[in-house]
Design an enzyme around this catalytic site. Structure first.
Site, PDB file in Angstrom:
ATOM      1  N   GLU A 163      -5.161   4.535  -3.275  1.00 31.14           N
ATOM      2  CA  GLU A 163      -6.582   4.840  -3.210  1.00 31.14           C
ATOM      3  C   GLU A 163      -6.947   5.979  -4.159  1.00 31.14           C
ATOM      4  O   GLU A 163      -6.120   6.851  -4.464  1.00 31.14           O
ATOM      5  CB  GLU A 163      -6.974   5.235  -1.780  1.00 31.14           C
TER       6      GLU A 163
ATOM      7  N   GLU B 143     -14.435  -1.347  -2.269  1.00 27.66           N
ATOM      8  CA  GLU B 143     -14.703  -1.513  -0.845  1.00 27.66           C
ATOM      9  C   GLU B 143     -16.049  -0.917  -0.459  1.00 27.66           C
ATOM     10  O   GLU B 143     -16.341   0.246  -0.745  1.00 27.66           O
ATOM     11  CB  GLU B 143     -13.594  -0.888   0.005  1.00 27.66           C
TER      12      GLU B 143
ATOM     13  N   ASP C 261       0.827  -1.207   0.000  1.00 30.57           N
ATOM     14  CA  ASP C 261       0.000   0.000   0.000  1.00 30.57           C
ATOM     15  C   ASP C 261       0.861   1.257   0.000  1.00 30.57           C
ATOM     16  O   ASP C 261       1.906   1.303   0.674  1.00 30.57           O
ATOM     17  CB  ASP C 261      -0.877   0.020   1.254  1.00 30.57           C
TER      18      ASP C 261
END
Length: 292
Positions: A139, A206, A107
């Site tokens: 993200e 998500e 990440d």
């Protein structure tokens, strides 16, 4: 012409599945793309240390995410926001060392790519070079497309992440389900297509409504990785401590989308108490545990 008996006819190779398959090399993004074409579903788990990662590697888990969820699970933070790139690098390197087959995705934590493509490339390059990960995750949809494009153009595979993005927890004001309402659904679909067009090899969805996640999955040629987003995604991911029953949820209320496949917290607590009682009672160490 040579005649072959049935025993002499070469056996057909087994289907090249991602989960549990035999391989002398690591899984790559090409393997992930091939699984999408085959319609094969595959699992992904988070991992934060070499020992746990080795267990999952032996179990055949094809992709592991060294997620910034380490902030909650390993570092004791209330959210993922405080996680640093150096912390991510250290734990990612441990997971890489503990595995030999799985594709390891690291990440990019909050603050390591939001300034723009140049910062994203610098952070991703550090994670790839210092930790040895095979891909990075970041993200954001349309807002992060330029970062995705530069990383991919520079030779770094990118897994994107849309829907609920935990690094934006303060902006969301919590953890609401994403994609409800026509405008929100249309934006999420645009986000997913934007990161695909920028070169991402997969995208995490998500806390997206099951119906919208199914539509997104049908609309993309790259695989979708669902977490709390229904059964129609190409893959599913869980935080390993949630999956194994290790997480202590406030009030004992496990989120709806999580299925516990073990009760590791209970088992570990029982083992600790048994050890403590043996020490207090004088049963450990016994003669067979002593040197003379």
């Amino acid at each position: 012409m040579t005649q072959h008996t049935p025993a002499q006819v070469p056996a057909k190779p087994e289907r090249p599945g991602l989960y549990g398959g035999k391989s002398s090399r690591r899984i790559t993004v090409r393997d992930i793309a091939a699984a999408k074409r085959r319609g094969e579903k595959w699992p992904m788990l988070t991992a934060y240390d070499a020992m746990t990662a080795s267990v999952f590697d032996e179990a055949g888990i094809p992709v592991m995410l060294v997620g910034d969820s380490m902030g909650n699970t390993a570092l004791g933070y209330e959210s993922t926001v405080p996680v640093t790139l150096e912390q991510m690098t250290m734990l990612s390197a441990a997971v890489v060392r503990g595995t030999s087959r799985a594709l390891i995705v690291g990440d990019l934590p909050f603050g390591s790519f939001q300034e723009g493509p140049t910062q994203a490339l610098r952070s991703a390059t550090h994670l790839v070079k210092e930790a040895g990960v095979g891909a990075v995750k970041l993200e954001g949809g349309e807002r992060s497309a330029d970062q995705v494009r530069l990383l991919v153009d520079s030779g770094i595979p990118v897994m994107a992440h849309v829907g609920l993005t935990p690094q934006s927890v303060h902006a969301f004001g919590g953890h609401p389900v994403q994609g409800r309402g026509e405008e929100a659904a249309a934006q999420l679909l645009r986000d997913a297509k934007a990161v695909q067009d920028a070169g991402a090899f997969a995208v995490v969805l998500e806390l997206v409504t099951a119906e919208l996640a199914a539509e997104v999955t049908r609309s993309l040629y790259i695989p979708t990785v669902g977490i709390g987003s229904g059964a129609d995604c190409d893959a599913q991911v869980l935080v390993w401590t949630d999956m194994a029953g290790m997480t202590d949820w406030p009030g004992g209320r496990t989120p709806r989308f999580i299925k516990q496949y073990g009760q590791l917290r209970t088992a570990l607590g029982d083992a600790a108490r048994a050890f403590a009682e043996d020490v207090v009672g004088g049963a450990y160490p016994a003669e067979e545990h002593s040197f003379h």
